[in-house]
Design a protein around this motif. Sequence first.
Motif, PDB file in Angstrom:
ATOM      1  N   UNK A 139      29.726-121.470  -1.010  1.00 16.60           N
ATOM      2  CA  UNK A 139      30.543-120.069  -0.311  1.00 16.60           C
ATOM      3  C   UNK A 139      32.421-119.478  -0.740  1.00 16.60           C
ATOM      4  N   UNK A 140      33.009-120.509  -1.209  1.00 21.53           N
ATOM      5  CA  UNK A 140      34.347-120.333  -0.721  1.00 21.53           C
ATOM      6  C   UNK A 140      34.591-118.770  -1.631  1.00 21.53           C
ATOM      7  N   UNK A 141      34.471-119.363  -3.156  1.00 21.45           N
ATOM      8  CA  UNK A 141      34.640-117.332  -3.177  1.00 21.45           C
ATOM      9  C   UNK A 141      33.958-116.040  -3.425  1.00 21.45           C
ATOM     10  N   UNK A 142      32.582-116.314  -2.482  1.00 21.12           N
ATOM     11  CA  UNK A 142      32.664-114.851  -1.231  1.00 21.12           C
ATOM     12  C   UNK A 142      32.913-114.486  -0.456  1.00 21.12           C
ATOM     13  N   UNK A 143      33.831-116.163   0.408  1.00 24.37           N
ATOM     14  CA  UNK A 143      34.710-115.931   1.229  1.00 24.37           C
ATOM     15  C   UNK A 143      35.803-115.228   0.764  1.00 24.37           C
ATOM     16  N   UNK A 147      36.472-113.130  -1.614  1.00 21.63           N
ATOM     17  CA  UNK A 147      36.568-112.094  -2.490  1.00 21.63           C
ATOM     18  C   UNK A 147      36.404-111.217  -1.144  1.00 21.63           C
ATOM     19  N   UNK A 148      35.636-111.247  -0.062  1.00 18.36           N
ATOM     20  CA  UNK A 148      35.438-110.593   1.153  1.00 18.36           C
ATOM     21  C   UNK A 148      36.743-110.404   2.146  1.00 18.36           C
ATOM     22  N   UNK A 149      37.722-111.129   1.827  1.00 17.78           N
ATOM     23  CA  UNK A 149      39.049-111.046   2.046  1.00 17.78           C
ATOM     24  C   UNK A 149      40.067-110.517   1.633  1.00 17.78           C
ATOM     25  N   UNK A 150      40.162-111.009   0.183  1.00 20.46           N
ATOM     26  CA  UNK A 150      40.661-109.540  -0.367  1.00 20.46           C
ATOM     27  C   UNK A 150      40.693-108.356   0.062  1.00 20.46           C
ATOM     28  N   UNK A 151      39.045-108.282  -0.444  1.00 25.20           N
ATOM     29  CA  UNK A 151      38.773-107.048  -0.357  1.00 25.20           C
ATOM     30  C   UNK A 151      39.235-106.357   1.127  1.00 25.20           C
ATOM     31  N   UNK A 152      39.135-106.457   1.914  1.00 25.07           N
ATOM     32  CA  UNK A 152      38.805-106.160   3.248  1.00 25.07           C
ATOM     33  C   UNK A 152      40.444-105.767   4.089  1.00 25.07           C
ATOM     34  N   UNK A 153      41.483-106.951   3.067  1.00 26.76           N
ATOM     35  CA  UNK A 153      43.206-106.447   3.298  1.00 26.76           C
ATOM     36  C   UNK A 153      43.444-105.445   2.104  1.00 26.76           C
ATOM     37  N   UNK A 166      47.481-118.485  -4.872  1.00 24.47           N
ATOM     38  CA  UNK A 166      47.430-118.233  -3.221  1.00 24.47           C
ATOM     39  C   UNK A 166      45.762-119.243  -2.811  1.00 24.47           C
ATOM     40  N   UNK A 167      44.997-118.589  -3.078  1.00 26.16           N
ATOM     41  CA  UNK A 167      44.119-118.908  -2.669  1.00 26.16           C
ATOM     42  C   UNK A 167      44.185-120.821  -2.608  1.00 26.16           C
ATOM     43  N   UNK A 168      44.334-121.002  -3.428  1.00 23.60           N
ATOM     44  CA  UNK A 168      44.069-122.428  -3.776  1.00 23.60           C
ATOM     45  C   UNK A 168      44.898-123.068  -2.370  1.00 23.60           C
ATOM     46  N   UNK A 169      45.816-122.488  -2.392  1.00 21.57           N
ATOM     47  CA  UNK A 169      47.079-123.077  -1.156  1.00 21.57           C
ATOM     48  C   UNK A 169      46.235-122.676   0.018  1.00 21.57           C
ATOM     49  N   UNK A 206      23.789-112.599   2.387  1.00 20.16           N
ATOM     50  CA  UNK A 206      25.454-111.674   2.447  1.00 20.16           C
ATOM     51  C   UNK A 206      26.493-111.958   2.984  1.00 20.16           C
ATOM     52  N   UNK A 207      28.012-112.095   2.374  1.00 20.02           N
ATOM     53  CA  UNK A 207      28.936-112.703   3.388  1.00 20.02           C
ATOM     54  C   UNK A 207      29.646-112.005   3.973  1.00 20.02           C
ATOM     55  N   UNK A 208      29.318-111.158   4.911  1.00 21.91           N
ATOM     56  CA  UNK A 208      29.903-110.270   5.353  1.00 21.91           C
ATOM     57  C   UNK A 208      31.128-110.570   6.331  1.00 21.91           C
ATOM     58  N   UNK A 209      31.611-111.263   6.971  1.00 23.29           N
ATOM     59  CA  UNK A 209      32.929-111.849   8.110  1.00 23.29           C
ATOM     60  C   UNK A 209      33.968-112.745   7.441  1.00 23.29           C
ATOM     61  N   UNK A 210      34.808-112.718   7.860  1.00 23.29           N
ATOM     62  CA  UNK A 210      35.896-113.823   7.229  1.00 23.29           C
ATOM     63  C   UNK A 210      36.555-114.364   9.099  1.00 23.29           C
ATOM     64  N   UNK A 211      37.039-115.546   8.818  1.00 24.90           N
ATOM     65  CA  UNK A 211      37.703-115.919  10.089  1.00 24.90           C
ATOM     66  C   UNK A 211      38.495-117.275   9.526  1.00 24.90           C
TER      67      UNK A 211
END
Length: 416
Positions: free
Chosen positions: A17-21, A23-29, A37-40, A58-63
């Motif tokens: 689920x890393x890629x979806x995580x 993707x949502x993070x970048x879309x939201x910001x 930077x993702x690898x870091x 569907x992944x809808x929130x990250x933290x």
Amino acid sequence: MSTNAAAYPVRPITKGETEDFYAQLNFAFHEEPPEEMQDLWLRLVSRERTVAAFDGDELIGTGGDIPFELTVPGGVTVPTAGVTMITVKATHRRRGILTGMMRHQMTGWHERGDAAVATLFSSEPAIYGRFGYGVGTHALALTIPRGGEGLSAVPGSDGFQMRMVDPRKAYDRCQAVFDAVRLGRPGMVARIGKGWGDVATLDNEFTRDDAGPLRCVVAEDAAGQVAGYARYQVEADFDNPARPDGKVQVREVHGRDLASYIAVWRFLTDIDLTLEVHAEVPTDDPLMFLLADPRQSVPRVEDVLYVRLVDVDRALAGRRYAAPVDVVFELADPFCPWNTGRWRLSGDADGAVCTPTTDPADLVLGPRELGTAYLGGLSLSALGRAGRVEELRPGALAAASRGFVSEVAPFAPFEF
């Protein structure tokens, strides 16, 4: 807000689920950082310390959170969670999803006992007050005009050899300076784990933000040891036919003592082809007393680090107090119910204890107020004058406020 948060399960992500995580993070910001930077960040925030919300598949929130050791008043540290990467998909707002993720984090830290305090940098401060976060540090955002004569020398500041070094290769030498000074100012943290050197020296088109490459200057003492350093970039500007108007964008400046610190600043404020320096410094920074014309620095106060006590007893017993404190406070903390009740705090410069009690309360306050006062930069008395702390025993507020205050203003020098 809807109360159907149970419909959106919250848990750490799996490897798949890393890629979806992200993707949502970048879309939201609204950003598209490079893959490096993702690898870091994957090295800094393990999957076990992530939190994600789901609507079906569907992944809808990250933290997530990063473990730190936070410097608190008294030159000691407490285990701290640095909250980061918080987002909720725009199509799922106001459904209790953020509340679910926040509660998952708080409960986890409490049950594991791995963080007495939580901190974050807030893009929208109004969001986090309802979860008990209060602004714990401020900074002065400065625009300093070029000219070494505008910044006074101090004894010894002209005795260093200034050298340009490769930011990555010199990281360990500079980090030794950071580690030497971080216990002297509340709000600073120990960089724990692998990857922080890469974060501090990250240099790509995304991080440059229209400025030039990352530079690093060090101040070496007579023995060749690094006593101070700065990481910075220059935003070139040759549009003015009369003179270049470049801007120095400072990422980080530290010195083992005042002389080395000012030596680095005198270098930064006299770089060729530049007009001014942009930086954030503590609200009590020596610069404000050494500039020939402080008004020209255009200081602007900014809120920076937000603080939340996860376990009130551990957090308050973990710091030191500038004056003896013996106070009973009543706390209502519905988001972290284990904190709700009356607590007796007794402490001084040598240590403190905080235990439950049935004694009558002297003060009544909430978790947000405790977070605001915790690092000692904002006084309990000021919060009382704002109606945020209720005094039940005359004199208790002033006495507690004297104990909580920090002689050194708290400061958080880098974001996470």
